[in-house]
Design a protein around this motif. Structure first.
Motif, mmCIF file in Angstrom:
data_model
loop_
_atom_site.group_PDB
_atom_site.id
_atom_site.type_symbol
_atom_site.label_atom_id
_atom_site.label_comp_id
_atom_site.label_asym_id
_atom_site.label_seq_id
_atom_site.Cartn_x
_atom_site.Cartn_y
_atom_site.Cartn_z
ATOM 1 N N PHE A 214 0.852 -1.052 0.153
ATOM 2 C CA PHE A 214 -0.023 0.033 -0.124
ATOM 3 C C PHE A 214 0.833 1.199 0.030
ATOM 4 N N LEU A 215 0.455 2.055 -0.937
ATOM 5 C CA LEU A 215 1.254 3.397 -1.098
ATOM 6 C C LEU A 215 0.586 4.927 -1.057
ATOM 7 N N GLY A 216 0.923 5.521 -0.066
ATOM 8 C CA GLY A 216 0.233 6.845 0.048
ATOM 9 C C GLY A 216 -0.913 6.848 1.057
ATOM 10 N N PHE A 217 -0.951 6.112 1.595
ATOM 11 C CA PHE A 217 -2.058 5.788 2.814
ATOM 12 C C PHE A 217 -1.516 6.429 4.099
ATOM 13 N N SER A 218 -2.413 6.860 4.919
ATOM 14 C CA SER A 218 -2.047 7.251 6.315
ATOM 15 C C SER A 218 -1.714 5.979 7.144
ATOM 16 N N GLU A 219 -0.973 5.990 8.259
ATOM 17 C CA GLU A 219 -0.661 4.875 8.955
ATOM 18 C C GLU A 219 -2.040 4.272 9.405
ATOM 19 N N GLU A 220 -2.899 4.992 9.743
ATOM 20 C CA GLU A 220 -4.313 4.255 10.344
ATOM 21 C C GLU A 220 -4.796 3.629 9.187
ATOM 22 N N GLU A 221 -5.141 4.373 8.084
ATOM 23 C CA GLU A 221 -5.712 3.600 6.985
ATOM 24 C C GLU A 221 -5.077 2.570 6.518
ATOM 25 N N LYS A 222 -3.894 2.503 6.307
ATOM 26 C CA LYS A 222 -2.805 1.317 5.811
ATOM 27 C C LYS A 222 -2.929 0.183 6.747
ATOM 28 N N ALA A 223 -3.019 0.440 8.148
ATOM 29 C CA ALA A 223 -3.160 -0.638 9.032
ATOM 30 C C ALA A 223 -4.557 -1.297 8.863
ATOM 31 N N ASN A 224 -5.655 -0.415 8.464
ATOM 32 C CA ASN A 224 -7.055 -1.165 8.388
ATOM 33 C C ASN A 224 -7.126 -1.992 7.042
ATOM 34 N N MET A 225 -6.288 -1.431 5.969
ATOM 35 C CA MET A 225 -6.297 -2.257 4.620
ATOM 36 C C MET A 225 -5.331 -3.584 4.994
ATOM 37 N N GLU A 226 -4.118 -3.359 5.662
ATOM 38 C CA GLU A 226 -3.508 -4.604 6.028
ATOM 39 C C GLU A 226 -4.207 -5.686 6.602
ATOM 40 N N GLU A 227 -5.042 -5.511 7.575
ATOM 41 C CA GLU A 227 -5.861 -6.143 8.434
ATOM 42 C C GLU A 227 -7.140 -6.847 7.629
ATOM 43 N N ARG A 228 -7.542 -5.947 6.879
ATOM 44 C CA ARG A 228 -8.707 -6.340 5.948
ATOM 45 C C ARG A 228 -8.075 -7.419 4.666
ATOM 46 N N THR A 229 -6.679 -7.251 4.342
ATOM 47 C CA THR A 229 -6.174 -8.367 3.406
ATOM 48 C C THR A 229 -5.876 -9.508 3.785
ATOM 49 N N LEU A 230 -5.466 -9.549 5.229
ATOM 50 C CA LEU A 230 -5.562 -11.036 5.889
ATOM 51 C C LEU A 230 -6.773 -11.702 5.898
ATOM 52 N N LYS A 231 -7.749 -10.816 6.058
ATOM 53 C CA LYS A 231 -9.116 -11.464 6.439
ATOM 54 C C LYS A 231 -9.685 -12.005 5.452
ATOM 55 N N HIS A 232 -9.353 -11.271 4.141
ATOM 56 C CA HIS A 232 -9.910 -11.704 2.741
ATOM 57 C C HIS A 232 -8.989 -12.554 2.116
#
Length: 834
Positions: A214-232
């Motif tokens: 992930f590139l260009g996202f805030s730390e909070e948003e990046k963490a959210n997207m990484e968590e959902r990546t694992l979940k899916h």
């Protein structure tokens, strides 16, 4: 089903049942007899199928029922093309009172009856062959090519044409473990593998076999997207890792990639990520490829800003052109100031994402007249504010349309990929009466557009609001009163339903939303009516007393107040009201109309003025940001005296002096000035009051370290956008070189600079003292006994400052009781104003 013997068969015509002694107990014999009676078919039991398996009798059909499809007996019968079924088939047909299921292949159970499967992504042929056999044993069929007849796709990966077709058609895409788990439950007679509750846990996750970065996202948003990546079903690595299959880019903040991507790496926008989660399937990358975003218009603006010249007149001219260029993109009026050339009368404005421009038909129908095409210099303030009312109404209608088109209608649409995202009850709770509000404001906008197209000074603006007052009373209270419930429903569904969260993320990133959330868009109806009331008040101020619309506007304002009285009082922010009172007491000369039930304090910022507007350079200025206006006050130069109340308590004088109360709708652009050696922590506002023909520039430097400039500017822009009913709040901020605007913070605290400011102030005081055209703001009078009668005769609407000379006796200091009573009466009347 273990009660059955190793093998037995039914003879369809011969009524003989043969049970070998010692092979079955009494309980097993009773079960077999009951089944035979249920299917009304003769049965012979044996432990040697070979004596019957090679028979070729045309008088009857032999059906072999085996409990083990992985035994020598099964192999013997299968090679000789005998009809083989499992015990669950017998029980299923007996319970349904149907004939035995016919199948050209061995059929153990009806677990996958009527299902048609297709396979993709398999490399191990032996594994695939085993799965195909199990599907056949459970009554399913296999198709080589994918078509609309396929009910389920069994996929090992998310690549390939079959996967893409299945996603487009909404066909369930499942893992091979679905087949294996269904086979484990083959003896459950009435179980079917196609049940949604069962197959849901075997869905192929959208990011299976994907490694994301992930590139260009805030730390909070990046963490959210990484968590959902694992979940899916996916994995994630840092940007630049060669193992990554995808790099997800925040296209609004990333101007270019930090490296050259390989051909195997997909560089996609964030919409691909959230779209995959919403569909519960990997979206096609070709639709979401990231492209480098350059803005030639911005480059041109920067080049204009970089010009310098020593000539002061040229500087002012160039600064004026620069401000015009900066605000060009935010000009939203379909009725721009008419120019001298008739061809430019209906020129289209640039910019806004929610721009509403004149159509050719509108231009054709408009009748040119002296009133509809006034000369710029003769444009009335009443026309300007009426135009502003139309602009905000047009933007408001577009935002309501965005809510309906991007959010409500897609959620209600039938046949959504992956099924409905929300239940109908939840959709109704979230959006309430938004369609009705949209309908009435569309008609109001149309009437305002017609009024401005054929403008006359005596045409009534108030009549338009009065015309729709009953509809406003009907549509607004239900929505506003239940807004908190709508917001809570959105928050709850977003947490509990990943597809809804992804749906919101996709739409939030679209230009129409201006990167605002659904909650932020839905709050606009809560804020709209108070804003309209303010604009109507402003129009009334610029309406002459002999204009019939003056009385009509008062009635229209009263009608809006009636609507707001139908809205529960508990929706008002009492804490915000208390803060406004604090501002009123802190700022000397603060306008009484600052106090309003709909207004609340949002932000307070301490700054230093950098230009000559709205006050002198170097002045300490406090900015009070309210939800719809900006109070600008400077630090008082010198406190002359204190006021003593009749109760004997001394109230300290206000530390600030009122400069201007500016509606946020007058702010056309917020400039984030880049930090340089000569300019630090500064910003500027491009302002256009309705009575001015040119843009004004207000520049400030933040004082102190407690205010974060980026947070302050974002908050300011968000409330400006709310006030003028625009969604693209972040687009109002532009990063600019301070040199191009002739702004610097150098030597602000130097002795020379302070002396220069003092001389400038003294010069102004002297000019006022000798001016014959301006009324002095203060009276400095020596207080003598003979002056008391004179003081009592003065009107108390004036601000009187009394200077006591040193040689007067102490008795002269105390005012007579009569003077105190009159002062007390005046205090109470002024308090009533607030």
């Amino acid at each position: 089903m273990n009660l059955f013997l190793h093998s037995f068969f039914f003879l369809m015509e011969v009524p003989v049942v043969k049970i070998r002694e010692g092979e079955a107990g009494a309980e097993e014999k009773m079960m077999i007899k009951s089944i035979v009676n249920m299917v009304h078919t003769p049965c012979i039991m044996t432990d040697n199928v070979q004596e019957f398996g090679e028979e070729d009798n045309t008088d009857f059909e032999t059906v072999f029922v085996l409990t083990d499809f992985d035994s020598p007996d099964y192999s013997f019968l299968y090679k000789r093309d005998n009809r083989i079924i499992g015990p669950p088939v017998v029980l299923y047909c007996a319970a349904k009172e149907e004939p035995l299921q016919f199948s050209c292949r061995p059929l153990y159970s009806t677990t996958m009856l009527n299902l048609s499967l297709c396979f993709t992504g398999f490399r191990n042929k032996e594994e695939m062959k085993n799965l195909v056999n199990l599907v056949h044993h459970m009554g399913g069929t296999i198709r080589k090519d994918f078509s609309t007849k396929v009910t389920h796709l069994i996929a090992y990966s998310t690549h390939g044409e079959k996967y893409r077709l299945a996603v487009c058609l909404g066909t369930p895409i499942l893992t091979p473990s679905w087949i294996l788990k269904a086979w484990e439950r083959r003896n459950d007679v009435f179980f079917h593998a196609g049940e949604e509750e069962f197959r849901t846990e075997f869905k192929v996750p959208p990011f299976q076999d994907c490694i994301l970065s992930f590139l260009g996202f805030s730390e909070e948003e990046k963490a959210n997207m990484e968590e959902r990546t694992l979940k899916h079903g996916g994995r994630y690595l840092e940007v630049g890792d060669e193992s990554c299959t995808h790099i997800v880019v925040e296209e609004n903040s990333v101007k270019e990639l930090p490296f050259s991507p390989s051909k195997k790496l997909f560089v996609v926008k964030q919409e691909w990520f959230w779209g995959s989660i919403q569909m519960d399937a990997r979206a096609g990358e070709s639709m979401y490829l990231y492209e480098k975003n350059d803005s030639p218009a911005m480059k041109k603006a920067v080049s204009l800003l970089s010009l310098t010249t020593p000539n002061s007149n040229r500087k002012r001219r160039r600064l004026r052109d620069t401000l015009a260029q900066l605000t060009k993109e935010t000009e939203i009026s379909p009725f721009p100031p008419p120019r001298k050339r008739p061809s430019a009368e209906h020129s289209l404005s640039m910019g806004s994402l929610l721009d509403v421009s004149n159509t050719p038909e509108t231009c054709k129908n408009s009748k040119p007249s002296r009133s509809s095409t006034p000369v710029v210099s003769k444009q009335s303030a009443r026309w300007q504010v009426s135009k502003e009312l139309y602009q905000t109404e047009s933007n408001y209608v577009d935002i309501l349309s965005t809510i309906l088109q991007l959010f409500k209608h897609p959620l209600e649409k039938e046949g959504q990929v992956g099924g409905p995202i929300l239940a109908q009850e939840e959709i109704k709770t979230i959006f309430g009466s938004i369609p009705d509000i949209y309908a009435v404001h569309t008609r109001i906008k149309s009437d305002l557009e017609e009024l401005l197209t054929h403008w006359l000074e005596d045409r009534s603006v108030g009549d338009i609001i009065l015309k729709y007052s009953k509809e406003l009373v009907r549509t607004y209270p239900p929505f506003v009163n239940f807004f908190e419930m709508s917001k809570e429903t959105i928050v709850r569904c977003e947490k509990q339903k990943p597809r809804f969260h992804a749906f919101l993320k996709i739409n939030q990133a679209k230009p129409e939303c201006g990167r605002q959330t659904l909650v932020e868009l839905l709050i606009r109806p809560v804020q709209r009516l108070p804003s309209v009331a303010l604009l109507l008040n402003d129009i009334k101020k610029h309406t002459s007393d002999d204009n019939p619309d003056k009385i009509t506007l008062e009635k229209a304002i009263d009608s809006l107040k009636e609507v707001m009285t139908h809205i529960n009082e508990d929706k008002r922010k009492t804490e915000g009201q208390k803060q406004i009172f604090d501002v009123v007491y802190e700022v000397d000369g603060c306008p009484a109309n600052l106090l309003s039930s709909h207004r609340s304090l949002v932000y307070r910022v301490e700054t230093i003025a950098l230009g000559d507007q709205p006050c002198d350079r170097g002045e300490h200025v406090t900015l009070f940001l309210f939800n719809d206006c900006l109070e600008i006050a400077r630090k008082r130069h010198k406190v002359i005296s204190t006021f003593k109340s009749p109760l004997g308590q001394t109230r300290p004088p206000p530390p600030l002096k009122h400069i201007a109360l500016m509606p946020l709708s007058q702010i056309r652009r917020v400039l984030d000035l880049q930090d340089t050696e000569e300019c630090m922590n500064a910003f500027a506002l491009v302002v256009r009051p309705p009575t001015e023909q040119e843009n004004l520039l207000f520049s400030f430097q933040l004082a102190g370290e407690e205010t974060v400039k980026s947070a302050w500017l974002r908050t300011l822009c968000r409330h400006v956008a709310n006030t003028i009913c625009r969604a693209d709040a972040e687009d109002m901020i532009q990063c600019t070189d301070p040199d191009s605007l002739q702004i610097n913070t150098k030597d602000m605290d130097s002795t020379l600079s302070k002396a220069s400011r003092a001389i400038k102030k003294t010069s102004k005081k002297v000019t006022r003292a000798f001016s014959f055209t301006k009324t002095p703001k203060r009276f400095f009078l020596p207080l003598l006994p003979t002056h008391f009668s004179f003081l009592l005769s003065l009107p108390f609407s004036l601000s009187i400052y009394i200077s006591l000379q040193a040689h007067h006796s102490p008795s002269m200091v105390n005012l007579p009781s009569m003077f105190e009573r009159k002062y007390h009466t005046f205090s109470r009347s002024t308090t009533h104003l607030f």
